[in-house]
Design an enzyme around this catalytic site. Sequence first.
Site, PDB file in Angstrom:
ATOM      1  CD  GLU A  30      -3.584   8.603  -4.449  1.00 34.79           C
ATOM      2  OE1 GLU A  30      -3.461   7.563  -3.788  1.00 34.79           O
ATOM      3  OE2 GLU A  30      -3.894   9.719  -4.048  1.00 34.79           O
TER       4      GLU A  30
ATOM      5  CG  ASP B 229      -1.753   1.233   1.296  1.00 32.72           C
ATOM      6  OD1 ASP B 229      -2.339   1.667   0.281  1.00 32.72           O
ATOM      7  OD2 ASP B 229      -2.053   1.506   2.528  1.00 32.72           O
TER       8      ASP B 229
ATOM      9  CG  HIS C 186      -6.293   5.173  -1.224  1.00 37.25           C
ATOM     10  ND1 HIS C 186      -5.384   5.032  -0.675  1.00 37.25           N
ATOM     11  CD2 HIS C 186      -6.292   4.714  -2.477  1.00 37.25           C
ATOM     12  CE1 HIS C 186      -4.456   4.111  -1.397  1.00 37.25           C
ATOM     13  NE2 HIS C 186      -4.987   4.185  -2.447  1.00 37.25           N
ATOM     14  N   GLY C 187      -8.593   6.155   2.436  1.00 42.33           N
ATOM     15  CA  GLY C 187      -9.225   7.003   3.401  1.00 42.33           C
ATOM     16  C   GLY C 187     -10.689   6.596   3.728  1.00 42.33           C
TER      17      GLY C 187
ATOM     18  CB  THR D 118      -7.127   5.623  10.890  1.00 40.10           C
ATOM     19  OG1 THR D 118      -6.196   5.935   9.919  1.00 40.10           O
ATOM     20  CG2 THR D 118      -6.943   6.116  12.277  1.00 40.10           C
TER      21      THR D 118
ATOM     22  CG  ASP E 101       0.773   7.735  -3.296  1.00 38.26           C
ATOM     23  OD1 ASP E 101       0.562   8.355  -4.498  1.00 38.26           O
ATOM     24  OD2 ASP E 101       0.537   8.005  -2.444  1.00 38.26           O
TER      25      ASP E 101
ATOM     26  CG  ASN F 144      -6.977   1.452   0.253  1.00 31.83           C
ATOM     27  OD1 ASN F 144      -7.598   0.672  -0.593  1.00 31.83           O
ATOM     28  ND2 ASN F 144      -5.834   1.866  -0.019  1.00 31.83           N
ATOM     29  CB  VAL F 145     -10.803   0.536   6.309  1.00 29.67           C
ATOM     30  CG1 VAL F 145     -11.118   1.019   7.569  1.00 29.67           C
ATOM     31  CG2 VAL F 145     -11.724   0.730   5.287  1.00 29.67           C
TER      32      VAL F 145
END
Length: 276
Positions: free
Chosen positions: A134, A82, A201-202, A226, A104, A223-224
């Site tokens: 990205e 990632d 993302h985020g 946190t 990225d 995408n997970v």
Amino acid sequence: MAIVTMKEILQDARKRGIALGAFNAANYETACAIVQAAELEESPVILQVYSRMFGNGKAEALGGLLIRLAEKCPQKVALHLDHGENLEQVRNALEWGYTSVMLDGSRLPFDENVALTKQAATLAHQAKATCEGEIGHVAMADETELTDPEEARKFAELTGVDALAVSIGTVHGYYKAEPKLDIGRCREIGQALPNMPLVLHGGTGTPISEVQKVIPLGIAKINVATEFQHCFLKAVQADLEAAAGKFIPIDKFMDAPTAACVEHLRKLIRAFALKE
Ligand code: 13P
């Protein structure tokens, strides 16, 4: 089942108008939670490792374990780098058995992002793996730059990526204010790239109702990191407080935080598959 490339499971998801969860593992327990949740929900999953761990030996050491967990899972599992920062990380990931890499270059000027991502995609394809790029930029501790649909189309064509991360209003980490996704922009990107699995993302803190609006428009990977890793840490803290200084062997102690993560991930997997 088998460890597979991301392309195999994401193209199918895009065709079906659903999304798969891509969750960041950082240790044995978080990795176990990801494959257990996939198994219980009978869903493919993406087990990903953040680029920071490629610079300190952890991604290599963990790699063998992750491959073994993926191979034993009855569901298809892709193992993904990632936010790869450079070609060295990409080469390392491929050498260590990761089946997918992200390069990225989203903070670079368009042409430089294209050139670097194209090299990463070529390396991945030579290793029979797949590549995510990205375009636009999902903020980390910096500024968001939303994705331009025509630029996204050109970027995909020039680089040969298999999945494309786009910026439509999310940011990484917890939000300071409730996010609002740019649904119209996502629709235009999806129409410009009708067969490309798009990546959001985020995922942390993005309301599920907003996320579910963009899945039928082409978002096939979410995408997970946190909120998932925080779920683990909060469970560890609560259980330590409950133990009140009493010794519990680590292997036993970790069962409850792992189970808490499995429940959290199962809900996300179901929501991304538009099952609830
Ligand atoms: P969050 O930490 O906001 O869930 O973002 C994860 C991510 O996009 C990893 O690439």
